[in-house]
Design a protein around this motif. Structure first.
Motif, PDB file in Angstrom:
ATOM      1  N   VAL A  17      61.518  56.652  60.836  1.00 39.07           N
ATOM      2  CA  VAL A  17      62.479  55.677  61.362  1.00 39.07           C
ATOM      3  C   VAL A  17      63.126  54.890  60.234  1.00 39.07           C
ATOM      4  O   VAL A  17      64.336  54.643  60.251  1.00 39.07           O
ATOM      5  N   THR A  18      62.368  54.520  59.226  1.00 43.68           N
ATOM      6  CA  THR A  18      62.938  53.790  58.092  1.00 43.68           C
ATOM      7  C   THR A  18      64.013  54.621  57.399  1.00 43.68           C
ATOM      8  O   THR A  18      65.066  54.102  57.021  1.00 43.68           O
ATOM      9  N   LEU A  19      63.772  55.918  57.248  1.00 42.61           N
ATOM     10  CA  LEU A  19      64.720  56.786  56.557  1.00 42.61           C
ATOM     11  C   LEU A  19      65.940  57.150  57.403  1.00 42.61           C
ATOM     12  O   LEU A  19      66.910  57.706  56.887  1.00 42.61           O
ATOM     13  N   MET A  20      65.920  56.821  58.683  1.00 37.41           N
ATOM     14  CA  MET A  20      67.064  57.106  59.542  1.00 37.41           C
ATOM     15  C   MET A  20      68.327  56.389  59.083  1.00 37.41           C
ATOM     16  O   MET A  20      69.430  56.850  59.351  1.00 37.41           O
ATOM     17  N   ARG A  29      65.466  64.710  59.180  1.00 39.10           N
ATOM     18  CA  ARG A  29      65.705  65.283  60.509  1.00 39.10           C
ATOM     19  C   ARG A  29      65.335  66.765  60.521  1.00 39.10           C
ATOM     20  O   ARG A  29      64.650  67.247  61.426  1.00 39.10           O
ATOM     21  N   GLU A  30      65.801  67.505  59.523  1.00 36.25           N
ATOM     22  CA  GLU A  30      65.491  68.931  59.434  1.00 36.25           C
ATOM     23  C   GLU A  30      63.984  69.158  59.300  1.00 36.25           C
ATOM     24  O   GLU A  30      63.431  70.073  59.922  1.00 36.25           O
ATOM     25  N   GLY A  31      63.328  68.332  58.506  1.00 42.87           N
ATOM     26  CA  GLY A  31      61.887  68.478  58.305  1.00 42.87           C
ATOM     27  C   GLY A  31      61.086  68.223  59.567  1.00 42.87           C
ATOM     28  O   GLY A  31      60.157  68.972  59.887  1.00 42.87           O
ATOM     29  N   ILE A  32      61.449  67.179  60.291  1.00 40.88           N
ATOM     30  CA  ILE A  32      60.736  66.858  61.543  1.00 40.88           C
ATOM     31  C   ILE A  32      60.991  67.945  62.583  1.00 40.88           C
ATOM     32  O   ILE A  32      60.068  68.394  63.270  1.00 40.88           O
ATOM     33  N   VAL A  47      63.836  67.493  70.687  1.00 44.75           N
ATOM     34  CA  VAL A  47      63.340  66.566  69.672  1.00 44.75           C
ATOM     35  C   VAL A  47      64.467  66.196  68.707  1.00 44.75           C
ATOM     36  O   VAL A  47      64.624  65.024  68.345  1.00 44.75           O
ATOM     37  N   ALA A  48      65.274  67.170  68.310  1.00 44.19           N
ATOM     38  CA  ALA A  48      66.407  66.881  67.417  1.00 44.19           C
ATOM     39  C   ALA A  48      67.373  65.905  68.084  1.00 44.19           C
ATOM     40  O   ALA A  48      67.865  64.968  67.441  1.00 44.19           O
ATOM     41  N   ALA A  49      67.624  66.102  69.370  1.00 42.09           N
ATOM     42  CA  ALA A  49      68.502  65.182  70.106  1.00 42.09           C
ATOM     43  C   ALA A  49      67.873  63.792  70.197  1.00 42.09           C
ATOM     44  O   ALA A  49      68.576  62.776  70.095  1.00 42.09           O
ATOM     45  N   GLU A  50      66.555  63.729  70.384  1.00 43.31           N
ATOM     46  CA  GLU A  50      65.859  62.441  70.443  1.00 43.31           C
ATOM     47  C   GLU A  50      65.906  61.725  69.087  1.00 43.31           C
ATOM     48  O   GLU A  50      66.061  60.508  69.027  1.00 43.31           O
ATOM     49  N   LEU A  51      65.783  62.488  68.013  1.00 41.84           N
ATOM     50  CA  LEU A  51      65.910  61.902  66.674  1.00 41.84           C
ATOM     51  C   LEU A  51      67.302  61.310  66.482  1.00 41.84           C
ATOM     52  O   LEU A  51      67.454  60.185  65.990  1.00 41.84           O
ATOM     53  N   ASP A  52      68.331  62.055  66.890  1.00 42.10           N
ATOM     54  CA  ASP A  52      69.707  61.560  66.759  1.00 42.10           C
ATOM     55  C   ASP A  52      69.931  60.310  67.604  1.00 42.10           C
ATOM     56  O   ASP A  52      70.564  59.348  67.151  1.00 42.10           O
TER      57      ASP A  52
END
Length: 136
Positions: A17-20, A29-32, A47-52
């Protein structure tokens, strides 16, 4: 769950979250997403959509000066990552490697010690992370 895995999930949620809000976001994002691809391939797109969506929430909160949202989002991702690690403990090493790309201490539990001495009417403010001081 092992305490080590819980600590790793905690560190990972905070770091992600800090690196967002940084230039490192796309790599994180790619790593997660890659971790989920190994653990739950059917959930990678979600999960990618949730990260975004989390990133959008974070950036909006930071722009509005809402400091509390970052901590809430960190806890949310700590839980998601903890559940992934509980279901697929074999991705823990890949997570450590990812975190170490951005912070060599992120995959470990560093020890922080602070000492201070005040005299007369001095004030001391110490923080291991963020510190917010307001007059009452």
């Amino acid at each position: 769950m092992e305490p080590e895995i819980a600590a790793l999930a905690s560190s990972a949620g905070t770091t992600v979250v800090t690196l967002m809000a940084t230039d490192a976001w796309q790599r994180v994002r790619e790593g997660i997403a890659s971790l989920w691809r190994r653990g739950h391939a059917e959930r990678v797109e979600a999960v990618a959509a949730e990260l975004d969506a989390t990133r959008e929430d974070l950036l909006a909160a930071l722009a509005a000066g809402d400091q509390g949202v970052e901590g809430e989002l960190q806890v949310e991702w700590q839980g998601r990552i903890r559940r992934l690690l509980a279901a697929r403990p074999e991705v823990a090493e890949d997570l450590r490697t990812l975190l170490n790309e951005f912070d060599p201490l992120a995959g470990t539990a560093p020890s922080i010690t602070q000492h201070a001495t005040a005299s007369n009417h001095a004030r001391i403010y110490q923080a291991g992370r963020d510190q917010h001081i307001s007059e009452r």
